[in-house]
Design a protein around this motif. Structure first.
Motif, short mmCIF file in Angstrom:
data_model
loop_
_atom_site.label_atom_id
_atom_site.label_comp_id
_atom_site.label_asym_id
_atom_site.label_seq_id
_atom_site.Cartn_x
_atom_site.Cartn_y
_atom_site.Cartn_z
N VAL A 112 0.82 -1.21 0.00
CA VAL A 112 0.00 0.00 0.00
C VAL A 112 0.86 1.26 0.00
N LEU A 113 1.87 1.29 0.87
CA LEU A 113 2.73 2.46 0.95
C LEU A 113 3.94 2.37 0.03
N TYR A 114 4.16 1.21 -0.57
CA TYR A 114 5.27 0.99 -1.49
C TYR A 114 6.63 1.20 -0.85
N PHE A 115 6.74 0.80 0.42
CA PHE A 115 8.04 0.81 1.07
C PHE A 115 8.88 -0.34 0.52
N GLN A 116 10.19 -0.14 0.51
CA GLN A 116 11.08 -1.22 0.12
C GLN A 116 11.02 -2.33 1.17
N THR A 117 11.35 -3.53 0.73
CA THR A 117 11.31 -4.68 1.64
C THR A 117 12.20 -4.47 2.85
N VAL A 118 13.39 -3.91 2.62
CA VAL A 118 14.32 -3.66 3.72
C VAL A 118 13.74 -2.67 4.71
N ASP A 119 13.13 -1.60 4.22
CA ASP A 119 12.55 -0.58 5.10
C ASP A 119 11.41 -1.16 5.94
N SER A 120 10.58 -1.99 5.32
CA SER A 120 9.47 -2.61 6.05
C SER A 120 10.00 -3.53 7.14
N GLY A 121 11.04 -4.28 6.79
CA GLY A 121 11.64 -5.16 7.79
C GLY A 121 12.28 -4.40 8.93
N VAL A 122 12.89 -3.26 8.62
CA VAL A 122 13.51 -2.44 9.66
C VAL A 122 12.46 -1.91 10.63
N ILE A 139 0.83 11.21 7.40
CA ILE A 139 0.05 12.45 7.33
C ILE A 139 1.00 13.65 7.16
N GLY A 140 0.86 14.33 6.05
CA GLY A 140 1.68 15.50 5.79
C GLY A 140 3.06 15.21 5.25
N CYS A 141 3.39 13.93 5.06
CA CYS A 141 4.74 13.62 4.57
C CYS A 141 4.70 12.52 3.52
N GLU A 142 3.61 12.46 2.74
CA GLU A 142 3.49 11.43 1.72
C GLU A 142 4.60 11.52 0.68
N THR A 143 5.04 12.74 0.40
CA THR A 143 6.08 12.94 -0.61
C THR A 143 7.43 13.26 0.02
N ALA A 144 7.54 13.07 1.33
CA ALA A 144 8.79 13.39 2.03
C ALA A 144 9.85 12.35 1.72
N LEU A 145 11.06 12.64 2.14
CA LEU A 145 12.17 11.72 1.94
C LEU A 145 11.95 10.43 2.72
N ARG A 146 12.64 9.39 2.29
CA ARG A 146 12.52 8.07 2.90
C ARG A 146 12.81 8.13 4.39
N GLY A 147 13.87 8.86 4.78
CA GLY A 147 14.24 8.94 6.18
C GLY A 147 13.18 9.59 7.04
N THR A 148 12.50 10.59 6.49
CA THR A 148 11.44 11.27 7.24
C THR A 148 10.28 10.34 7.53
N GLN A 149 9.87 9.57 6.53
CA GLN A 149 8.77 8.64 6.74
C GLN A 149 9.16 7.52 7.69
N MET A 150 10.40 7.05 7.61
CA MET A 150 10.86 6.03 8.54
C MET A 150 10.84 6.54 9.97
N PHE A 151 11.26 7.78 10.18
CA PHE A 151 11.24 8.38 11.52
C PHE A 151 9.81 8.55 12.00
N TYR A 152 8.92 8.97 11.12
CA TYR A 152 7.51 9.18 11.44
C TYR A 152 6.89 7.89 11.98
N TYR A 153 7.03 6.81 11.24
CA TYR A 153 6.42 5.55 11.65
C TYR A 153 7.14 4.93 12.85
N SER A 154 8.44 5.13 12.95
CA SER A 154 9.19 4.59 14.08
C SER A 154 8.72 5.19 15.40
N CYS A 155 8.41 6.48 15.40
CA CYS A 155 7.94 7.13 16.63
C CYS A 155 6.63 6.51 17.10
N PHE A 156 5.69 6.34 16.18
CA PHE A 156 4.41 5.75 16.56
C PHE A 156 4.56 4.28 16.95
N ILE A 157 5.45 3.57 16.30
CA ILE A 157 5.67 2.16 16.61
C ILE A 157 6.25 2.00 18.01
#
Length: 241
Positions: free
Chosen positions: A42-52, A110-128
Motif C-alpha cells: 500500500v505504501l510501497y516501502f522497500q522490503t528492507v525498510d518494512s523489515g527495519v 500524514i503531511g509527509c506522503e512525498t517526504a524523503l525516505r528517512g522522514t517517513q521512517m522516523f515518522y512511523y518509528s515514533c508511533f511504533i
C-alpha cells in the motif's frame, strides 16, 4: 461452568477481566499479519525498510517490557496508583498510548506522503515505539492483576483461560473483518495503494472494539487494595487447618 461457580469473584469481574486484553490482541493480530503487507503493497516501502520498521517494533517491545516490569512495582505508591490501583493505572496508561499511536501505523504518513525516505521512517518509528510501550504496559499489568484479584488456584486458572480465549476471539474478529472488506468484492486480488481505505476501515473497527472492551474492563474490574489483600491472605493462611 463448575470453575465459575466455585470462583470467589463475581461474574462481572470475571467478564471484565476476560475482555481486558482484547485491545492488545487485536493490535497484535494486525501487527504480525498485515504490517509488512501494508507497508510494501500500500505504501510501497522497500522490503528492507518494512523489515527495519518491524525490527524497531520488536526491539522496542523487548526494552519496554523490561522497563515497565521494573517501574510497575517501584511506582505503585504514587497517588494515582494508590487511588485507582497500581495494575489498572498502568493498564490505563498503556491503553491510552496504544489508542493514540496504533491508528497512525495503518494510515498513510500524514503531511509527509512525498517526504524523503528517512522522514517517513522516523515518522512511523515514533508511533511504533509508543505503541510497543503501551502494549507492554497493558500486557504486564493485565497478567499481574490475576494474583491481585484472587488467591484461589481455580479462579486464577479461570482468569488466565479467559485471557487466552480473548486472544482467540480477537484473532478471529480481525480475520473476519478483513474478509468483509477485502473478500466480498472478488475479482482482482492484488493489493495496492487503492486499498488504503480498506486497511483503515479494518483498523478503525479493531480500535473501536478495543476501546469498548477496555472500557468494560475498567468499569467492571475493581483492583483490591494491596495492603488489605495481603492482610486478608495472611488471615486465610492462619485459619487453614
Amino acid at each position: 461452568m463448575n470453575m465459575l461457580k466455585s470462583s470467589d469473584l463475581s461474574w462481572s469481574t470475571i467478564l471484565g477481566y476476560g475482555v481486558g486484553h482484547i485491545f492488545n490482541d487485536i493490535c497484535a493480530s494486525m501487527w504480525f499479519t498485515y504490517l509488512l503487507l501494508f507497508f510494501q503493497k500500500v505504501l510501497y516501502f522497500q522490503t528492507v525498510d518494512s523489515g527495519v520498521l518491524l525490527l524497531v517494533g520488536q526491539i522496542a517491545d523487548g526494552i519496554s517490557t523490561t522497563i515497565v516490569g521494573i517501574l510497575a512495582s517501584k511506582l505503585s505508591n504514587l497517588f494515582f496508583c494508590r487511588k485507582y490501583g497500581g495494575r489498572k493505572s498502568w493498564h490505563l496508561i498503556g491503553s491510552a498510548c496504544v489508542l493514540v499511536s496504533f491508528p497512525f501505523i495503518f494510515l498513510p504518513c500524514i503531511g509527509c506522503e512525498t517526504a524523503l525516505r528517512g522522514t517517513q521512517m522516523f515518522y512511523y518509528s515514533c508511533f511504533i515505539i509508543l505503541f510497543q510501550f503501551g502494549w507492554a504496559c497493558v500486557q504486564i499489568s493485565h497478567l499481574a492483576l490475576v494474583t491481585q484479584l484472587s488467591d484461589k488456584g481455580e479462579t486464577r486458572t479461570l482468569l488466565t483461560s479467559l485471557r487466552y480465549l480473548g486472544t482467540v476471539v480477537a484473532n478471529v474478529l480481525v480475520y473476519a473483518v478483513t474478509w468483509l472488506f477485502f473478500g466480498l468484492e472478488g475479482g482482482n486480488n492484488d493489493i495496492s495503494s487503492k486499498d488504503s481505505e480498506k486497511f483503515r476501515n479494518v483498523m478503525l473497527v479493531g480500535v473501536g472494539v478495543g476501546c469498548v472492551t477496555t472500557a468494560l474492563f475498567h468499569i467492571l474490574v475493581r483492583e483490591p487494595d494491596t495492603r488489605s489483600f495481603q492482610q486478608e491472605r495472611t488471615c486465610r493462611s492462619l485459619l487453614r487447618p
